[in-house]
Design an enzyme around this catalytic site. Sequence first.
Site, PDB file in Angstrom:
ATOM      1  CG  HIS A 139      -5.558  -9.220   0.419  1.00  0.00           C
ATOM      2  ND1 HIS A 139      -4.657  -9.000  -0.596  1.00  0.00           N
ATOM      3  CD2 HIS A 139      -6.433  -8.302   0.413  1.00  0.00           C
ATOM      4  CE1 HIS A 139      -5.052  -7.770  -1.016  1.00  0.00           C
ATOM      5  NE2 HIS A 139      -6.146  -7.358  -0.536  1.00  0.00           N
ATOM      6  NE  ARG A 161      -3.546  -2.144   2.751  1.00  0.00           N
ATOM      7  CZ  ARG A 161      -3.263  -3.395   3.265  1.00  0.00           C
ATOM      8  NH1 ARG A 161      -2.054  -3.746   3.649  1.00  0.00           N
ATOM      9  NH2 ARG A 161      -4.257  -4.280   3.339  1.00  0.00           N
ATOM     10  CE  LYS A 177      -8.193  -0.215   4.602  1.00  0.00           C
ATOM     11  NZ  LYS A 177      -8.499   0.205   3.230  1.00  0.00           N
ATOM     12  CG  HIS A 204      -5.294   0.283  -4.569  1.00  0.00           C
ATOM     13  ND1 HIS A 204      -5.033  -0.455  -3.425  1.00  0.00           N
ATOM     14  CD2 HIS A 204      -6.067  -0.890  -5.470  1.00  0.00           C
ATOM     15  CE1 HIS A 204      -5.466  -1.839  -3.364  1.00  0.00           C
ATOM     16  NE2 HIS A 204      -6.195  -1.991  -4.488  1.00  0.00           N
ATOM     17  NE  ARG A 238      -2.933  -4.191  -0.950  1.00  0.00           N
ATOM     18  CZ  ARG A 238      -2.462  -5.031  -0.271  1.00  0.00           C
ATOM     19  NH1 ARG A 238      -1.288  -5.225  -0.321  1.00  0.00           N
ATOM     20  NH2 ARG A 238      -3.372  -5.788   0.744  1.00  0.00           N
ATOM     21  CE1 TYR A 275      -7.818  -4.664  -7.452  1.00  0.00           C
ATOM     22  CE2 TYR A 275      -7.817  -5.840  -5.380  1.00  0.00           C
ATOM     23  CZ  TYR A 275      -7.972  -4.771  -5.942  1.00  0.00           C
ATOM     24  OH  TYR A 275      -8.157  -3.519  -5.293  1.00  0.00           O
TER      25      TYR A 275
END
Length: 306
Positions: free
Chosen positions: A281, A148, A175, A255, A258, A290
């Site tokens: 993730h 990120r 995050k 973004h 990523r 994605y």
Amino acid sequence: MKNKLTLSSNHTRKKVREYLAATQAKNTQLAYQNDIAHFLRSGGEIPATPRCVASYLAVHANTLSLATLNRRVVAINHAHKDKGLKSPTRSALVTDTLRGIRRINGSKQRQVMPLLKSDLMKITRKLTGLIGIRDKALLLIGFAGAFRRSELVALKVEDVRFVTEGVLIHVLRSKTDQNGVGRKVAIPYIKGCHCPVRALKMWLEKSNIKTGALFRRMNRFDQVTDYGLCAASVALIIKQRVAEAGLNPEQYSGHSLRAGLVTSAAQAGVSSWKIRQQTAHKSDVMLQRYIRDGQLFVNNAVSQIW
């Protein structure tokens, strides 16, 4: 007799405020402050009534995304809780207004274009000079690490360790890791002139950075400063470089690096658990958008029958 704990001293009150502030990331705190500022500029007030909040949502329903409106409601709720006030955001009037906006306007969020490996190679091939060396390292490391933009600009030289296989980068906080457990991201050596590890080594060598912020601002004389880049700078660098490569900068953001790694990996047939190992993730749910987009042309029905 034991002393009773009180909040009477300034020092104690200060420490309590510090610990309360630590429950939210700085970026989240700043976002909430901006949200409340917009609410107040629009005629809102704290404390607010349910009708006031509902009116605010209705006025901005066509100019702000649903995600932004939801965050504004959360910010208004926090502003009331901080002052010990009853929040109007849980009222039926506010929740029903949000539900109606969602049904009429839809909840689809803007999805930026992923910066794919092929485009990244084209962009970094043309970068020259010290600022070009910096941007090449920034883009390649950002892509390979699936970082990120906030993680990327927070990196320090002390977080980087070169090993035989490539480089290990220690991400102290992210995050989804507000407690600061941290994680290590491995980026291997790649053959050719687009190797992220060699690009990073080149940047450190040419910039002569020994400690502190890894990616730094440059002054107007193309000299390296002592100040690290901010998150917004990553987006601006990406937009500038994709524009120079003939791509539409409006479609890309911070973004995109990523998203580009995830999409490129999916196109290459990399398993989802290996992609998650790089992106951190927690599940496949967030990856599916994605992966799904990246595989639209893989074994496409039309190509199978044509």
